[in-house]
Design a protein around this motif. Structure first.
Motif, mmCIF file in Angstrom:
data_model
loop_
_atom_site.group_PDB
_atom_site.id
_atom_site.type_symbol
_atom_site.label_atom_id
_atom_site.label_comp_id
_atom_site.label_asym_id
_atom_site.label_seq_id
_atom_site.Cartn_x
_atom_site.Cartn_y
_atom_site.Cartn_z
ATOM 1 N N ALA A 271 45.299 -19.405 -35.423
ATOM 2 C CA ALA A 271 44.018 -18.902 -34.904
ATOM 3 C C ALA A 271 44.142 -18.600 -33.416
ATOM 4 O O ALA A 271 43.654 -17.570 -32.941
ATOM 5 C CB ALA A 271 42.907 -19.919 -35.167
ATOM 6 N N LEU A 272 44.805 -19.483 -32.675
ATOM 7 C CA LEU A 272 45.009 -19.254 -31.241
ATOM 8 C C LEU A 272 45.878 -18.026 -31.007
ATOM 9 O O LEU A 272 45.615 -17.232 -30.103
ATOM 10 C CB LEU A 272 45.631 -20.496 -30.602
ATOM 11 C CG LEU A 272 45.671 -20.531 -29.084
ATOM 12 C CD1 LEU A 272 44.270 -20.387 -28.485
ATOM 13 C CD2 LEU A 272 46.312 -21.818 -28.600
ATOM 14 N N ASP A 273 46.894 -17.838 -31.831
ATOM 15 C CA ASP A 273 47.744 -16.649 -31.737
ATOM 16 C C ASP A 273 46.911 -15.381 -31.971
ATOM 17 O O ASP A 273 47.056 -14.384 -31.259
ATOM 18 C CB ASP A 273 48.884 -16.753 -32.756
ATOM 19 C CG ASP A 273 49.883 -15.618 -32.639
ATOM 20 O OD1 ASP A 273 50.217 -15.211 -31.499
ATOM 21 O OD2 ASP A 273 50.343 -15.132 -33.690
ATOM 22 N N LEU A 274 46.028 -15.427 -32.967
ATOM 23 C CA LEU A 274 45.146 -14.287 -33.248
ATOM 24 C C LEU A 274 44.277 -13.979 -32.033
ATOM 25 O O LEU A 274 44.130 -12.815 -31.640
ATOM 26 C CB LEU A 274 44.274 -14.593 -34.470
ATOM 27 C CG LEU A 274 43.173 -13.584 -34.794
ATOM 28 C CD1 LEU A 274 43.758 -12.221 -35.139
ATOM 29 C CD2 LEU A 274 42.298 -14.107 -35.924
ATOM 30 N N ILE A 275 43.694 -15.020 -31.428
ATOM 31 C CA ILE A 275 42.839 -14.835 -30.247
ATOM 32 C C ILE A 275 43.626 -14.154 -29.131
ATOM 33 O O ILE A 275 43.159 -13.178 -28.536
ATOM 34 C CB ILE A 275 42.263 -16.184 -29.780
ATOM 35 C CG1 ILE A 275 41.255 -16.711 -30.804
ATOM 36 C CG2 ILE A 275 41.622 -16.057 -28.396
ATOM 37 C CD1 ILE A 275 40.865 -18.159 -30.596
ATOM 38 N N ASP B 36 44.812 -9.471 -25.800
ATOM 39 C CA ASP B 36 45.807 -8.547 -25.250
ATOM 40 C C ASP B 36 45.483 -7.104 -25.627
ATOM 41 O O ASP B 36 45.602 -6.188 -24.801
ATOM 42 C CB ASP B 36 47.218 -8.906 -25.738
ATOM 43 C CG ASP B 36 47.746 -10.186 -25.108
ATOM 44 O OD1 ASP B 36 47.164 -10.657 -24.095
ATOM 45 O OD2 ASP B 36 48.727 -10.739 -25.647
ATOM 46 N N LEU B 37 45.091 -6.894 -26.880
ATOM 47 C CA LEU B 37 44.740 -5.539 -27.319
ATOM 48 C C LEU B 37 43.554 -4.995 -26.536
ATOM 49 O O LEU B 37 43.590 -3.869 -26.036
ATOM 50 C CB LEU B 37 44.440 -5.530 -28.819
ATOM 51 C CG LEU B 37 43.997 -4.184 -29.390
ATOM 52 C CD1 LEU B 37 45.082 -3.136 -29.230
ATOM 53 C CD2 LEU B 37 43.594 -4.333 -30.846
ATOM 54 N N VAL B 38 42.505 -5.792 -26.401
ATOM 55 C CA VAL B 38 41.328 -5.338 -25.659
ATOM 56 C C VAL B 38 41.696 -5.073 -24.203
ATOM 57 O O VAL B 38 41.287 -4.055 -23.626
ATOM 58 C CB VAL B 38 40.176 -6.352 -25.777
ATOM 59 C CG1 VAL B 38 39.022 -5.972 -24.859
ATOM 60 C CG2 VAL B 38 39.680 -6.441 -27.220
ATOM 61 N N GLU B 39 42.466 -5.962 -23.588
ATOM 62 C CA GLU B 39 42.879 -5.763 -22.188
ATOM 63 C C GLU B 39 43.659 -4.469 -22.009
ATOM 64 O O GLU B 39 43.561 -3.815 -20.977
ATOM 65 C CB GLU B 39 43.709 -6.954 -21.694
ATOM 66 C CG GLU B 39 42.890 -8.175 -21.360
ATOM 67 C CD GLU B 39 41.917 -7.968 -20.216
ATOM 68 O OE1 GLU B 39 42.234 -7.227 -19.261
ATOM 69 O OE2 GLU B 39 40.818 -8.545 -20.279
ATOM 70 N N SER B 40 44.440 -4.068 -23.025
ATOM 71 C CA SER B 40 45.226 -2.838 -22.908
ATOM 72 C C SER B 40 44.330 -1.604 -22.775
ATOM 73 O O SER B 40 44.770 -0.564 -22.278
ATOM 74 C CB SER B 40 46.174 -2.692 -24.109
ATOM 75 O OG SER B 40 45.471 -2.321 -25.284
#
Length: 195
Positions: free
Chosen positions: A154-158, A163-167
């Motif tokens: 779950a933490l990996d998913l978060i 990271d995707l949103v920040e990109s």
């Protein structure tokens, strides 16, 4: 909940600053300044449906805790203009386990206000979506999934979602297009009780 921020534009909440922010009107004022830019207490009162006395008092409290500051380039009249100091805050879940019950209460209030804010934004979108173009209606999303994960996964998913949103913060070639709008992205990852 999140790892400490290294971005100077994101303020990492500690026990003191959390107590200064964890108030429904203060959180709404700070959000309004972040999204709408500098404003006076009177302008914010009108926008939020509050009295200017209340907004003025809570803006001064936000300033005392370092969340807002004067916006001198706007202050040409008698009214004081305010602006947000940071673009966001980072919450550390350790605040929910603090030894001081007042800090734990502030942390709980803060998280509930974030949830209420997300609900208000979603309800506003649903109530006004007919005023938006068909392109924006096609480009909105309200999805949910149920996954079976360990806390580590779950933490990996978060982290991967963040990271995707920040990109997408990196300016794109079409950022100057006439149909560019601010877009809010909400993510919630939480365990569900099972019978």
């Amino acid at each position: 909940m999140n790892e400490p921020s290294e971005d100077p534009q994101v303020h990492s909440l500690d026990a003191r600053s959390l107590r200064g922010l964890a108030h429904p009107l203060r959180m709404r004022l700070l959000t309004a300044l972040r999204h709408g830019g500098p404003a006076t207490a009177s302008q914010l009162a009108q926008k939020l449906g509050e009295s200017s006395g209340a907004t003025s008092y809570h803006l001064r409290q936000l300033a005392a805790y370092g969340f807002v500051e004067d916006a001198p380039e706007h202050g040409k009249g008698r009214e004081r203009w305010w602006q947000a100091v940071h673009t966001g805050v980072r919450f550390d879940s350790a605040l929910l386990r603090d030894g001081n019950p007042e800090v734990r209460g502030s942390a709980d209030l803060f998280l509930h206000e974030i949830a209420n804010h997300h609900t208000r934004e979603l309800a506003t979108w649903l109530g006004t979506r007919d005023a938006w173009s068909e392109a924006w209606n096609r480009s909105s999303d309200m999805s949910d999934w149920t996954l079976s994960l360990t806390p580590e996964r779950a933490l990996d998913l978060i982290h991967k979602m963040h990271d995707l949103v920040e990109s997408f913060r990196v300016p794109a070639p079409d950022d100057g297009a006439p149909d560019v709008e601010q877009v809010r992205v909400h993510t919630h990852v939480l365990p569900l009780p099972t019978d």
